[in-house]
Scaffold this motif. Structure first.
Motif, PDB file in Angstrom:
ATOM      1  N   ASP A 181       0.819  -1.220   0.000  1.00 34.27           N
ATOM      2  CA  ASP A 181       0.000   0.000   0.000  1.00 34.27           C
ATOM      3  C   ASP A 181       0.851   1.269   0.000  1.00 34.27           C
ATOM      4  OD1 ASP A 181      -2.277  -1.523   0.032  1.00 34.27           O
ATOM      5  OD2 ASP A 181      -2.429  -1.543   2.230  1.00 34.27           O
ATOM      6  N   TYR A 182       2.152   1.162   0.295  1.00 32.48           N
ATOM      7  CA  TYR A 182       3.026   2.337   0.372  1.00 32.48           C
ATOM      8  C   TYR A 182       3.993   2.410  -0.809  1.00 32.48           C
ATOM      9  CZ  TYR A 182       1.251   2.303   5.126  1.00 32.48           C
ATOM     10  OH  TYR A 182       0.427   2.314   6.219  1.00 32.48           O
ATOM     11  N   HIS A 211      -4.264   1.837  -8.965  1.00 33.75           N
ATOM     12  CA  HIS A 211      -3.798   2.338  -7.668  1.00 33.75           C
ATOM     13  C   HIS A 211      -3.834   3.873  -7.583  1.00 33.75           C
ATOM     14  CE1 HIS A 211      -1.853  -1.722  -8.056  1.00 33.75           C
ATOM     15  NE2 HIS A 211      -2.358  -1.830  -6.822  1.00 33.75           N
ATOM     16  N   ASN A 212      -3.299   4.580  -8.629  1.00 34.37           N
ATOM     17  CA  ASN A 212      -3.406   6.037  -8.743  1.00 34.37           C
ATOM     18  C   ASN A 212      -2.947   6.756  -7.467  1.00 34.37           C
ATOM     19  OD1 ASN A 212      -3.937   8.480  -9.953  1.00 34.37           O
ATOM     20  ND2 ASN A 212      -6.120   8.486  -9.397  1.00 34.37           N
ATOM     21  N   ARG A 213      -1.684   6.507  -7.075  1.00 37.14           N
ATOM     22  CA  ARG A 213      -1.131   7.224  -5.940  1.00 37.14           C
ATOM     23  C   ARG A 213       0.295   7.684  -6.275  1.00 37.14           C
ATOM     24  NH1 ARG A 213      -2.038   1.914  -3.462  1.00 37.14           N
ATOM     25  NH2 ARG A 213      -0.112   0.697  -3.559  1.00 37.14           N
ATOM     26  N   VAL A 271       1.641   8.793  -0.946  1.00 40.09           N
ATOM     27  CA  VAL A 271       2.228   7.756  -0.087  1.00 40.09           C
ATOM     28  C   VAL A 271       2.750   8.375   1.200  1.00 40.09           C
ATOM     29  CG1 VAL A 271       4.109   6.083   0.098  1.00 40.09           C
ATOM     30  CG2 VAL A 271       2.772   6.229  -2.009  1.00 40.09           C
ATOM     31  N   MET A 272       3.422   9.577   1.058  1.00 36.09           N
ATOM     32  CA  MET A 272       3.943  10.249   2.242  1.00 36.09           C
ATOM     33  C   MET A 272       2.809  10.655   3.179  1.00 36.09           C
ATOM     34  SD  MET A 272       6.460  13.571   2.370  1.00 36.09           S
ATOM     35  CE  MET A 272       7.600  12.788   1.251  1.00 36.09           C
ATOM     36  N   ARG A 273       1.713  11.171   2.601  1.00 39.83           N
ATOM     37  CA  ARG A 273       0.575  11.571   3.413  1.00 39.83           C
ATOM     38  C   ARG A 273      -0.030  10.355   4.139  1.00 39.83           C
ATOM     39  NH1 ARG A 273      -2.193  13.351  -0.430  1.00 39.83           N
ATOM     40  NH2 ARG A 273      -1.257  15.441  -0.483  1.00 39.83           N
ATOM     41  N   MET A 274      -0.109   9.231   3.454  1.00 44.64           N
ATOM     42  CA  MET A 274      -0.636   8.010   4.072  1.00 44.64           C
ATOM     43  C   MET A 274       0.236   7.555   5.241  1.00 44.64           C
ATOM     44  SD  MET A 274      -1.669   5.976   0.568  1.00 44.64           S
ATOM     45  CE  MET A 274      -1.846   4.407   1.382  1.00 44.64           C
ATOM     46  N   LYS A 275       1.557   7.682   5.063  1.00 45.56           N
ATOM     47  CA  LYS A 275       2.463   7.285   6.129  1.00 45.56           C
ATOM     48  C   LYS A 275       2.328   8.216   7.334  1.00 45.56           C
ATOM     49  CE  LYS A 275       6.029   4.921   3.447  1.00 45.56           C
ATOM     50  NZ  LYS A 275       7.456   4.889   3.059  1.00 45.56           N
ATOM     51  N   LEU A 276       2.191   9.547   7.054  1.00 44.46           N
ATOM     52  CA  LEU A 276       2.034  10.492   8.160  1.00 44.46           C
ATOM     53  C   LEU A 276       0.747  10.201   8.937  1.00 44.46           C
ATOM     54  CD1 LEU A 276       3.189  13.833   6.450  1.00 44.46           C
ATOM     55  CD2 LEU A 276       4.349  12.590   8.297  1.00 44.46           C
TER      56      LEU A 276
END
Length: 508
Positions: free
Chosen positions: A455-456, A464-466, A471-476
């Motif tokens: 997912d990252y 997927h369209n990321r 990815v950085m925002r999802m991790k934060l």
């Protein structure tokens, strides 16, 4: 004993002396010399010179065999007093019949010794063979019955060779049985004779030798089936004739099935179908469940070669249902295994894997769900299957189970092969698919399973369209949620009493 008088000691000594077994010259000799030497001398002294010489020859042959025995399997007669006594008594009885000119009873006495020692293990088979040969030699001199006794002795010797030496070449017993059958054609000689009050089998020597010839011919046919199929078919047809001579319907059907298998291997499919159908009709009339399962299995193979996969699947399904109803676990496992292979060949690996897994469990007797007489249960590993399976023990069929396990692995591989090719196609445009392919190549990680770290991975494909920023925002967000969760857990750890909860609520 110190308080005993001289009189008491004398009485005790006398009682002990009178209690001893009296030994004659024979007993003293047995104390001083080995038993086999004593028996040879005793037989000669009693006038049984031929028995004495025969026993001496047996001991000499035994010594020669022991000298050549590298694995220590041959029984040493000199150390077996029970065998020596029994042999000596049997030889005495045989020689008494010989002195009375009763050749038939002499041959029967030797045959009885042969049959007795044939059942006492591999180390004594040499002795049984000696007595078989002696009985045949004696019965050859008795011709008042037209040769029946001679034929019976030869028949038992041939069965001895077939049963006790299964790995040996069956040519010798085959020739012996052929000679016995030829000599008994048209005669009603019984295989066993009994007294008037004794009930004995009415089986004739002709039918018994014909059945054993059927057995040898089928064994030869199966052994050469892969190398010379035409010869296998000819031998199977001869076996069918011998079974008809014995008027044994089931043995006839067994030979017919073997003919059909040979025709199938020679790609003579129409004749194979007709032949196996003949056997199927016989088994149906006799209501033989084993035979019906076998013929359905072979008919399914013929239908599969003819391209009628639906009928083949139906036949195997009927075979499995019949095996389940009658508790035939091996036939049930075979039906499931063949259904799995059939689905695999028809490019339906998802069905093939399921059936092969069930076949493996059935052969091993593990975790098997079944329906029997209106109820459904689950058999766990180690539980007895005797409730529905008519077997003495829950015996696993290791060879068949291993074959099903290997085919199940192949089918499971075929099942995910399509998704692997799809993954390779996606890898042209999808970074996640490319990453999964690299993981499979480097560490054989399962591409068909979704992992959290996928997912990252930044990927701009439509699926997927990321972007990397996404990815950085999802991790934060994930880290923030993790911190909040850890703070909540720490706060809950500090709250241990009712007062702490009230203080927390008032502060809020």
């Amino acid at each position: 004993m110190a308080c005993m008088t001289k009189n008491s000691l004398e009485n005790l000594r006398n009682r002990a002396l009178f209690g001893l077994n009296a030994l004659d010259a024979k007993g003293i000799r047995r104390r001083k010399f080995p038993l086999h030497e004593c028996l040879i001398l005793e037989l000669r002294e009693s006038g049984f010179c031929e028995s004495s010489d025969y026993l001496q020859d047996l001991i000499y042959d035994n010594i020669q065999l022991l000298a050549e025995d590298d694995i220590g399997i041959v029984v040493d007669l000199r150390n077996r007093e029970d065998y020596l006594e029994d042999i000596s008594a049997g030889l005495i009885r045989a020689e008494k019949h010989r002195d009375k000119q009763n050749t038939k009873k002499e041959a029967l006495e030797l045959l009885g010794l042969a049959l007795h020692y044939a059942e006492l293990g591999k180390g004594i088979l040499w002795l049984a063979e000696k007595f078989f040969l002696a009985s045949m030699a004696v019965s050859s001199q008795f011709l008042l019955d037209g040769g029946r006794q001679k034929g019976c002795c030869k028949y038992h010797y041939a069965i001895f060779l077939l049963d006790k030496f299964p790995e040996a070449d069956p040519e010798e017993p085959f020739l012996i049985l052929t000679e016995v059958r030829d000599s008994s054609i048209g005669k009603d000689w019984l295989l066993y004779e009994g007294d008037d009050d004794e009930a004995v089998s009415k089986e004739t020597l002709f039918s018994a030798s014909a059945l054993q010839l059927h057995r040898v011919l089928l064994s030869k046919a199966r052994s050469c089936r892969d190398t010379d199929t035409a010869k296998s078919e000819r031998l199977s047809r001869l076996a069918e004739r011998r079974a008809k001579d014995a008027d044994d319907t089931l043995k006839t059907a067994e030979a017919i099935v073997e003919i059909g298998i040979s025709q199938l291997m020679m790609n003579n499919l129409n004749n194979a179908q007709k032949t196996i159908n003949r056997a199927f009709v016989i088994y149906k009339e006799m209501n033989d469940i084993d035979g019906l399962c076998e013929t359905r299995m072979h008919l399914a193979a013929v239908m599969q070669r003819l391209g009628d996969h639906e009928l083949a699947s139906k036949l195997l399904t009927e075979m499995g249902a019949m095996a389940m109803e009658n508790g035939l676990r091996r036939h049930l496992g075979r039906a499931l295994h063949l259904l799995g292979e059939l689905h695999l060949r028809r490019e339906k690996p998802e069905l093939g894997t399921q059936h092969l897994r069930e076949a493996f469990q059935c052969f091993m007797g593990l975790n098997w769900n079944y329906e029997h007489k209106g109820r459904r249960d689950t058999i766990q590993a180690g539980d007895s299957l005797d409730i529905i399976y008519k077997t003495d023990s829950n015996e696993p069929y290791i060879t068949e189970a291993e074959q099903s396990r290997l085919m199940m692995a192949i089918s499971a591989g075929q099942e995910i092969m399509a998704s692997y090719f799809s993954l390779l196609r996606e890898a042209n445009t999808c970074t996640v698919a490319k990453y999964k392919t690299i993981e499979w190549k480097l560490s054989h990680a399962s591409w068909w399973l979704h992992m959290k770290h996928h997912d990252y991975i930044p990927c701009i494909c439509p699926k997927h369209n990321r972007t990397p920023l996404d990815v950085m925002r999802m991790k934060l967000i994930a880290n923030q949620m993790k911190d909040e969760k850890s703070e909540a857990e720490a706060l809950l750890e500090r709250i241990a009493t009712t007062e702490d909860i009230r203080a927390l609520r008032s502060s809020m």
